[in-house]
Design an enzyme around this catalytic site. Structure first.
Site, PDB file in Angstrom:
ATOM      1  N   ILE A  33      37.745   4.771 -35.698  1.00 16.19           N
ATOM      2  CA  ILE A  33      38.825   5.547 -36.540  1.00 16.19           C
ATOM      3  C   ILE A  33      38.897   7.002 -37.747  1.00 16.19           C
ATOM      4  O   ILE A  33      39.384   7.403 -38.004  1.00 16.19           O
ATOM      5  CB  ILE A  33      39.965   4.964 -37.535  1.00 16.19           C
ATOM      6  CG1 ILE A  33      39.096   3.809 -38.393  1.00 16.19           C
ATOM      7  CG2 ILE A  33      40.252   3.422 -36.419  1.00 16.19           C
ATOM      8  CD1 ILE A  33      39.293   2.639 -39.211  1.00 16.19           C
ATOM      9  N   VAL A  41      33.389   5.407 -39.027  1.00 18.22           N
ATOM     10  CA  VAL A  41      34.600   4.416 -39.360  1.00 18.22           C
ATOM     11  C   VAL A  41      34.505   3.610 -38.484  1.00 18.22           C
ATOM     12  O   VAL A  41      35.511   4.091 -37.343  1.00 18.22           O
ATOM     13  CB  VAL A  41      35.245   4.515 -40.988  1.00 18.22           C
ATOM     14  CG1 VAL A  41      36.030   3.087 -41.266  1.00 18.22           C
ATOM     15  CG2 VAL A  41      34.845   4.808 -41.921  1.00 18.22           C
ATOM     16  N   ASP A 152      36.565  11.507 -55.752  1.00 15.87           N
ATOM     17  CA  ASP A 152      37.790  12.060 -54.948  1.00 15.87           C
ATOM     18  C   ASP A 152      38.855  11.444 -54.397  1.00 15.87           C
ATOM     19  O   ASP A 152      39.206  11.072 -53.360  1.00 15.87           O
ATOM     20  CB  ASP A 152      36.690  11.469 -53.479  1.00 15.87           C
ATOM     21  CG  ASP A 152      36.993  12.220 -51.988  1.00 15.87           C
ATOM     22  OD1 ASP A 152      37.969  13.113 -52.320  1.00 15.87           O
ATOM     23  OD2 ASP A 152      36.946  11.762 -50.903  1.00 15.87           O
TER      24      ASP A 152
END
Length: 436
Positions: A33, A41, A152
């Site tokens: 994904i 991932v 982030d």
């Protein structure tokens, strides 16, 4: 950890783990994904229970890189003790014996990102905006209490489970930084997406990244959630820095939350709320309880003196702390004197001068602050250097990018330094290559 809806930047055709692969006899891989410079991932599930998980795995080309493995392991170690409903849960760190690749297993957060939600539906209602502020603010405060700064925070890294704001979760602590370590936890993204990056991450205010940096980034997220549009904080490299020397125009932000966001976006950290708990607990009636935003100086913040001074302060403080070995190696005491071996980045995140496809480029970094012989440092680049440019270092510890770029875009990579004593420091370099 991720929803199925991922940025186009992750749409890479090659898949390194076939669907149906079973890891350690516990988790089965379903589909990939997301993919980044260091890892990828996959969606997966527990073989016995069918419980859906996200599996973050180091790319094959980095599977034997001890530095990357240590940073990857540290991500698991640092986040192991953070438990909050607004933060994805981390379940397991292991190495599959068949693949020989380390991986992390995390909660699978399924739903649109906040960025996708805002794009489809526009600004949040006042009620949803307050829910988002309290939930994400409280989650980040839980991380900050453990000494972890996300670095982030952006609408892409907030997932709305089942599309509901009250189920929002923070994802991707891959570049989080622990206050107990000088190492960055490298993941699949730049150290702060440029529109949401804090002044400190660009070297302003001494370049010291702390919980106040997350407060700044979350302020930009709240402004976007309140208006439906991001504040214009990008542009040229000069623009990106200059826009963080002053408060942005908040005229479009609803009056009921404008005072809070103004305090969160103070250019200097001391002008922002004391902590994320204050942001989460804000009652909407007393924005004046926060200090007035302080204008950041227009001076030459890129000079190395601030970093050198910070290193000196850390060195003095570390003498009295058992955790000092996280930063320094200590020699034997002789006549009451202790020799301290210091390795520090003078500046952690660097925006290098812009390059242009087809034109010669030559840039050199500021050397790491090191108390030993610079020639003894092992210095290398990790990540994607712009194609056509060659990374090298000299005996004085200066890193250089030279060559003629052949591909346009924004690139980020890590300059890693390791001393003979085993100390590690690094800085992230951002280079934009313009097309002819």
């Amino acid at each position: 950890m991720f929803s199925k809806s991922v940025p186009d930047a992750f749409a890479v055709p090659s898949v390194t783990i076939p669907s149906g692969t079973v890891l350690n006899g516990i988790y089965v891989v379903d589909e990939r994904i997301a993919r980044g410079g260091m890892g990828e991932v996959y969606a997966g599930r527990n073989v016995q229970t069918g419980y859906k998980v996200a599996i973050k795995m180091i790319l094959p080309e980095h599977a034997e890189d001890e530095l990357i493995i240590s940073l990857f392991r540290r991500e698991a170690d640092v986040l192991h003790d953070i438990h909050h409903e607004a933060i994805v849960r981390y379940f397991l760190f292991s190495v599959d014996p068949e693949l020989g690749r380390p991986y992390l297993v995390m909660e699978y957060a399924e739903g649109p990102s906040l960025a996708e939600h805002l794009k489809r539906h526009g600004a949040l209602t006042r009620e949803d905006l307050d829910t988002l502020r309290r939930r994400i603010g409280d989650g980040l405060h839980a991380a900050h209490r453990q000494g972890v700064f996300h670095r982030d925070i952006s609408p892409d890294n907030i997932i709305l489970i089942d599309g509901e704001v009250e189920k929002a979760k923070i994802i991707d602590f891959g570049i989080a930084k622990s206050s107990n370590s000088k190492d960055t936890l490298i993941g699949s993204g730049l150290a702060g997406k440029m529109n949401y990056i804090s002044p400190e991450q660009l070297g302003l205010n001494g370049g010291v990244v702390s919980a106040k940096s997350d407060i700044y980034s979350f302020g930009l997220v709240l402004a976007q959630a309140a208006t439906g549009q991001p504040l214009p904080m990008t542009g040229s490299q000069v623009d990106i820095i200059d826009k963080r020397r002053d408060l942005p125009d908040l005229g479009a932000v609803p009056a009921h939350i404008r005072g809070l966001i103004q305090s969160m976006l103070a250019p200097a950290p001391e002008g922002r709320p004391d902590d994320m708990a204050a942001v989460a607990a804000w009652d909407g009636t007393s924005p004046g309880k926060f200090r007035r935003p302080v204008r950041s100086g227009k001076g030459r913040s890129w000079l190395p003196w601030a970093g050198i001074a910070a290193s000196f302060v850390l060195a003095c403080g570390a003498f009295f702390h058992d955790t000092a070995t996280n930063y320094f190696g200590f020699g034997a005491m002789t006549g009451g004197a202790v020799h301290r071996v210091v390795l520090e980045p003078v500046q952690e995140d660097v925006v290098a001068p812009a390059a242009k496809v087809g034109e010669p480029y030559d840039w050199s970094s500021t050397p790491f602050a090191y108390s030993g012989a610079p020639k003894d440092l092992l210095i290398r680049s990790i990540g994607r250097v712009p194609p056509g440019l060659i990374f090298s270092r000299d005996a004085e510890g200066v890193s250089t990018l030279k060559g003629t770029p052949t591909e346009g875009g924004s690139f980020s990579f890590l300059i890693d330094a390791e001393s003979p004593e085993g100390l590690v420091a690094e800085q992230i370099v951002i280079v934009t290559v313009a097309l002819p």
